[in-house]
Design an enzyme around this catalytic site. Structure first.
Site, PDB file in Angstrom:
ATOM      1  N   ASP A   9       0.869  -1.172   0.000  1.00 47.73           N
ATOM      2  CA  ASP A   9       0.000   0.000   0.000  1.00 47.73           C
ATOM      3  C   ASP A   9       0.911   1.229   0.000  1.00 47.73           C
ATOM      4  O   ASP A   9       2.091   1.143   0.362  1.00 47.73           O
ATOM      5  CB  ASP A   9      -0.880  -0.035   1.255  1.00 47.73           C
ATOM      6  CG  ASP A   9      -1.729   1.205   1.389  1.00 47.73           C
ATOM      7  OD1 ASP A   9      -2.359   1.608   0.398  1.00 47.73           O
ATOM      8  OD2 ASP A   9      -1.760   1.784   2.495  1.00 47.73           O
ATOM      9  N   ASP A  11      -0.204   5.111   0.847  1.00 51.11           N
ATOM     10  CA  ASP A  11      -0.473   6.096   1.899  1.00 51.11           C
ATOM     11  C   ASP A  11      -0.514   5.447   3.278  1.00 51.11           C
ATOM     12  O   ASP A  11      -1.309   4.545   3.532  1.00 51.11           O
ATOM     13  CB  ASP A  11      -1.804   6.799   1.633  1.00 51.11           C
ATOM     14  CG  ASP A  11      -1.757   7.646   0.375  1.00 51.11           C
ATOM     15  OD1 ASP A  11      -0.952   8.579   0.335  1.00 51.11           O
ATOM     16  OD2 ASP A  11      -2.528   7.353  -0.562  1.00 51.11           O
TER      17      ASP A  11
END
Length: 253
Positions: A9, A11
């Site tokens: 991922d 953020d």
């Protein structure tokens, strides 16, 4: 089965853009003499929720609210505090260890490529990744598994040969729905007990070797790919987002 790829991922996992996002909104509310209620600030899904945030601010400010000016001021402030943001502590050594072992690297984010790519390029980390799969390329955001399925398709590996790394509960759900085992490092805005479904739960990346993390996966795991000193997991393909490639996109605005 040996692990061939790692999918991250963006953020809150690769970079702490969650903190700069919250900071920018708190700062903008204070420009109007107001304090932002941070409870429930982060959505339980990927995707852009900036419009609802501006609606809430407009309601609090009243008829004199100038949305374009507010947005321009907040984004300028965020860009200023964001320019020194690098990879979260411990992530760099993980990426280097993966590259030494010839593991392929990917990003699966609900944010658009126009947010993910320049941020990674700014820190010199974009070339580490073979594949980018981003939110502007799928119809549904996390917890839907679409972006992880896109990353797997571009990597050309089955889900059992890849591992996901997430910072949010809905990201873990998305990864597992795509058939991936998932390592979770809870972000600072979500209670740890929300991550009971993760395959491995860590407090932080710093100080923990990648080999140790992979060994803790259910059933154990061995890193496949080339041996140390073999082919790098980086390469020019990341700069092009792997054949046209484009987390939470709430973190970009």
């Amino acid at each position: 089965m040996a692990i061939q790829a790692l999918i991250f991922d963006f953020d809150g996992l690769l970079m702490d853009t969650e903190a700069t996002l919250l900071d920018s909104w708190q700062w903008e509310w204070r420009q109007h003499g107001l304090e932002l209620d941070t409870s429930g600030f982060f959505a339980e899904h990927g995707g852009d929720v900036s419009e609802s945030r501006y609606t809430a601010l407009a309601r609090a400010v009243g008829s004199g609210f100038d949305r374009p000016a507010s947005h321009s001021r907040r984004m300028a402030y965020r860009e200023k505090i964001h320019t020194t943001l690098g990879l979260i502590d411990g992530i760099g050594p993980w990426l280097a260890a993966a590259q030494r072992r010839g593991l392929r690297l990917a990003v699966a984010s609900s944010s658009p490529a126009t947010w993910v790519r320049p941020n990674l390029a700014r820190t010199g980390d974009l070339a580490r990744f073979d594949v980018l799969a981003c939110g502007d390329e799928v119809d549904r955001h996390k917890p839907d598994p679409a972006v992880y399925r896109l990353a797997l398709s571009r990597l050309g590996v089955p889900p059992e040969e890849a591992v996901a790394f997430e910072d949010s509960p809905h990201g873990v759900v998305a990864a597992q729905a795509a058939g991936l085992r998932c390592v979770a490092i809870p972000n600072g805005f979500t209670a740890r007990d929300r991550y009971a479904h993760a395959d491995v739960l860590l407090d932080r990346a710093a100080g923990v070797a990648l080999e140790e993390v992979l060994a803790r996966l259910p059933g154990g795991a061995s890193a496949g790919g080339a041996s140390a000193g073999g082919a790098s997991a980086g390469g020019a393909s990341a700069g092009g987002a792997s054949a046209g490639g484009a987390g939470r996109s709430s973190s970009r605005a």
